[in-house]
Design a protein around this motif. Structure first.
Motif, PDB file in Angstrom:
ATOM      1  N   HIS A 130       1.220  -0.591   0.354  1.00 48.74           N
ATOM      2  CA  HIS A 130       0.269   0.091  -0.251  1.00 48.74           C
ATOM      3  C   HIS A 130       1.200   1.095  -0.053  1.00 48.74           C
ATOM      4  N   SER A 131       0.154   2.629  -0.342  1.00 45.13           N
ATOM      5  CA  SER A 131       1.012   3.822  -0.515  1.00 45.13           C
ATOM      6  C   SER A 131       1.287   3.960   0.981  1.00 45.13           C
ATOM      7  N   GLN A 132       0.794   3.816   1.708  1.00 51.26           N
ATOM      8  CA  GLN A 132       0.768   4.255   3.200  1.00 51.26           C
ATOM      9  C   GLN A 132       0.641   3.273   4.573  1.00 51.26           C
ATOM     10  N   PRO A 133       1.255   2.700   5.036  1.00 50.68           N
ATOM     11  CA  PRO A 133       1.233   1.458   5.685  1.00 50.68           C
ATOM     12  C   PRO A 133      -0.341   2.063   6.671  1.00 50.68           C
ATOM     13  N   VAL A 134      -0.513   0.678   6.560  1.00 55.38           N
ATOM     14  CA  VAL A 134      -2.093   0.135   7.169  1.00 55.38           C
ATOM     15  C   VAL A 134      -2.372  -0.772   8.330  1.00 55.38           C
ATOM     16  N   LEU A 135      -1.292  -1.322   8.223  1.00 63.91           N
ATOM     17  CA  LEU A 135      -1.695  -2.390   9.526  1.00 63.91           C
ATOM     18  C   LEU A 135       0.174  -2.192  11.242  1.00 63.91           C
ATOM     19  N   ARG A 136       0.048  -2.103  11.785  1.00 68.99           N
ATOM     20  CA  ARG A 136       1.071  -1.774  12.816  1.00 68.99           C
ATOM     21  C   ARG A 136       2.031  -3.656  12.129  1.00 68.99           C
ATOM     22  N   THR A 137       3.329  -2.866  13.750  1.00 69.11           N
ATOM     23  CA  THR A 137       4.755  -3.853  13.391  1.00 69.11           C
ATOM     24  C   THR A 137       3.364  -5.400  13.633  1.00 69.11           C
ATOM     25  N   LEU A 138       2.406  -5.968  14.113  1.00 66.48           N
ATOM     26  CA  LEU A 138       2.782  -7.180  14.320  1.00 66.48           C
ATOM     27  C   LEU A 138       1.070  -7.148  13.786  1.00 66.48           C
ATOM     28  N   PHE A 139       0.151  -7.291  13.562  1.00 64.91           N
ATOM     29  CA  PHE A 139      -1.320  -6.676  12.659  1.00 64.91           C
ATOM     30  C   PHE A 139      -1.473  -5.649  13.527  1.00 64.91           C
ATOM     31  N   LEU A 140      -2.182  -6.024  14.919  1.00 59.04           N
ATOM     32  CA  LEU A 140      -2.217  -4.818  15.986  1.00 59.04           C
ATOM     33  C   LEU A 140      -2.012  -3.677  16.360  1.00 59.04           C
ATOM     34  N   LEU A 141      -0.891  -5.101  16.758  1.00 60.78           N
ATOM     35  CA  LEU A 141       0.773  -4.579  18.111  1.00 60.78           C
ATOM     36  C   LEU A 141       1.219  -3.406  17.720  1.00 60.78           C
ATOM     37  N   PRO A 142       1.542  -1.830  18.395  1.00 60.44           N
ATOM     38  CA  PRO A 142       2.692  -1.690  18.522  1.00 60.44           C
ATOM     39  C   PRO A 142       3.994  -1.687  17.583  1.00 60.44           C
ATOM     40  N   ALA A 143       5.198  -1.536  18.041  1.00 62.90           N
ATOM     41  CA  ALA A 143       6.309  -1.976  17.439  1.00 62.90           C
ATOM     42  C   ALA A 143       6.875  -2.357  18.940  1.00 62.90           C
ATOM     43  N   ARG A 144       6.676  -0.956  19.907  1.00 61.36           N
ATOM     44  CA  ARG A 144       6.776  -2.040  21.844  1.00 61.36           C
ATOM     45  C   ARG A 144       6.443  -2.869  22.063  1.00 61.36           C
ATOM     46  N   THR A 145       5.422  -3.351  22.071  1.00 61.56           N
ATOM     47  CA  THR A 145       4.713  -4.632  22.786  1.00 61.56           C
ATOM     48  C   THR A 145       5.149  -5.562  21.623  1.00 61.56           C
ATOM     49  N   THR A 146       5.244  -5.403  20.061  1.00 61.27           N
ATOM     50  CA  THR A 146       5.713  -6.457  19.404  1.00 61.27           C
ATOM     51  C   THR A 146       7.195  -7.205  19.882  1.00 61.27           C
ATOM     52  N   VAL A 147       7.599  -6.750  20.478  1.00 64.88           N
ATOM     53  CA  VAL A 147       9.589  -6.435  20.685  1.00 64.88           C
ATOM     54  C   VAL A 147       9.489  -7.391  22.314  1.00 64.88           C
ATOM     55  N   ILE A 148       8.434  -6.489  22.962  1.00 68.85           N
ATOM     56  CA  ILE A 148       7.899  -7.504  24.314  1.00 68.85           C
ATOM     57  C   ILE A 148       7.622  -8.864  23.822  1.00 68.85           C
ATOM     58  N   ASP A 149       6.452  -9.175  23.506  1.00 68.10           N
ATOM     59  CA  ASP A 149       5.991 -10.174  22.632  1.00 68.10           C
ATOM     60  C   ASP A 149       7.125 -11.055  22.528  1.00 68.10           C
ATOM     61  N   VAL A 150       8.624 -10.521  20.912  1.00 64.06           N
ATOM     62  CA  VAL A 150       9.249 -11.823  20.442  1.00 64.06           C
ATOM     63  C   VAL A 150      10.276 -11.956  22.495  1.00 64.06           C
ATOM     64  N   LEU A 151      10.621 -10.706  23.013  1.00 60.41           N
ATOM     65  CA  LEU A 151      11.189 -11.053  24.471  1.00 60.41           C
ATOM     66  C   LEU A 151      10.887 -12.513  25.173  1.00 60.41           C
ATOM     67  N   ILE A 152       9.277 -12.296  25.383  1.00 63.46           N
ATOM     68  CA  ILE A 152       8.709 -12.905  26.401  1.00 63.46           C
ATOM     69  C   ILE A 152       9.371 -14.438  26.242  1.00 63.46           C
ATOM     70  N   LYS A 153       9.446 -14.772  25.071  1.00 59.24           N
ATOM     71  CA  LYS A 153       8.951 -15.921  23.978  1.00 59.24           C
ATOM     72  C   LYS A 153       9.945 -16.763  23.789  1.00 59.24           C
ATOM     73  N   ILE A 154      11.403 -15.981  23.710  1.00 59.67           N
ATOM     74  CA  ILE A 154      12.603 -16.231  24.010  1.00 59.67           C
ATOM     75  C   ILE A 154      13.156 -16.131  25.473  1.00 59.67           C
ATOM     76  N   VAL A 155      13.182 -15.378  26.122  1.00 62.98           N
ATOM     77  CA  VAL A 155      13.309 -15.494  27.262  1.00 62.98           C
ATOM     78  C   VAL A 155      12.191 -17.321  27.845  1.00 62.98           C
ATOM     79  N   GLY A 156      11.122 -17.293  27.842  1.00 65.72           N
ATOM     80  CA  GLY A 156      10.288 -18.643  28.364  1.00 65.72           C
ATOM     81  C   GLY A 156      11.663 -19.884  27.083  1.00 65.72           C
ATOM     82  N   LEU A 157      12.533 -20.139  25.901  1.00 65.28           N
ATOM     83  CA  LEU A 157      12.446 -20.756  25.390  1.00 65.28           C
ATOM     84  C   LEU A 157      14.114 -20.897  25.958  1.00 65.28           C
ATOM     85  N   LEU A 158      14.509 -20.105  26.312  1.00 61.46           N
ATOM     86  CA  LEU A 158      16.271 -20.016  27.235  1.00 61.46           C
ATOM     87  C   LEU A 158      15.842 -20.847  28.495  1.00 61.46           C
ATOM     88  N   LEU A 159      14.599 -20.243  29.591  1.00 62.31           N
ATOM     89  CA  LEU A 159      14.717 -20.887  30.773  1.00 62.31           C
ATOM     90  C   LEU A 159      14.450 -22.241  30.194  1.00 62.31           C
TER      91      LEU A 159
END
Length: 214
Positions: A130-159
């Protein structure tokens, strides 16, 4: 490609995956309450998987209303996302049988991370269509929340690998709570805030009108 066909196929596959999740359970023999109680870890894992996929569907349903064009590139990312999503029943069954299995938990976590990464790639591809963004970083989630979500999963994997195997499942459940709260915050709370602002404006107008009369 027409976006309605795109969404219809995406919804259909997710619906099938969510439906067959329950098939990951083996019917206990004999069917007693004691044997059903032993399946509680499997029920917990099933609930985490079901609601995680459900939130993914809700996000796509609410966010893709502005999507008008879907390129071949976006179709490819969608297929990748659905490919990893199709592993959910198998991964859920593995974890449900033994939540203390490092192999099962790592496989479950890798599937979740692969879906998340492919959905981020899908979002970026749709925005480029599209000519301009129509979605956030992850559908409805902004970049900061997406980063937190990915970090939670990575931490879970390491633990899970180095400390406590069930940590992956616990982190997925925590991620579901975080995502649910974020979706509520972005959709419901602005609506409530808008109502409060409308009430304030009405009261201010009423006070101003009374001031003129006096």
């Amino acid at each position: 490609m027409n976006s309605s066909r795109f969404l219809a196929f995406y919804d259909a596959v997710l619906a099938i995956v969510m439906t067959i999740l329950v098939l990951s359970f083996n019917i206990p023999d004999p069917d007693s309450w004691q044997n059903i109680a032993r399946m509680i870890p499997g029920f917990v894992c099933y609930a985490a998987s079901f609601f995680w996929l459900g939130l993914m569907w809700i996000s796509s349903y609410m966010a893709w209303g502005k999507v008008e064009v879907v390129s071949e590139r976006s179709l490819f990312y969608m297929l990748v996302s659905l490919f990893f999503s199709s592993f959910f029943p198998f991964a859920t069954g593995l974890v449900g049988q033994d939540m203390n299995s490092v192999v099962a938990e790592v496989f479950y976590g890798v599937v979740v991370l692969c879906i998340t990464v492919s959905n981020i790639a899908l979002t970026g591809s749709i925005n480029r269509d599209h000519s301009q963004p129509v979605l956030r970083t992850l559908f409805l989630l902004p970049a900061r929340t997406t980063v937190i979500d990915v970090l939670i999963k990575i931490v879970g994997l390491l633990l899970c690998v180095f400390v406590w195997p069930p940590a992956m499942s616990v982190c997925i459940m925590f991620a579901v709570v975080v995502l649910t709260f974020r979706l509520f915050w972005d959709t419901r709370l602005p609506h409530l805030t808008g109502k409060k602002e409308a009430v304030k404006k009405a009261l201010a107008a009423q006070e101003e009108e009374e001031g003129r009369k006096t």
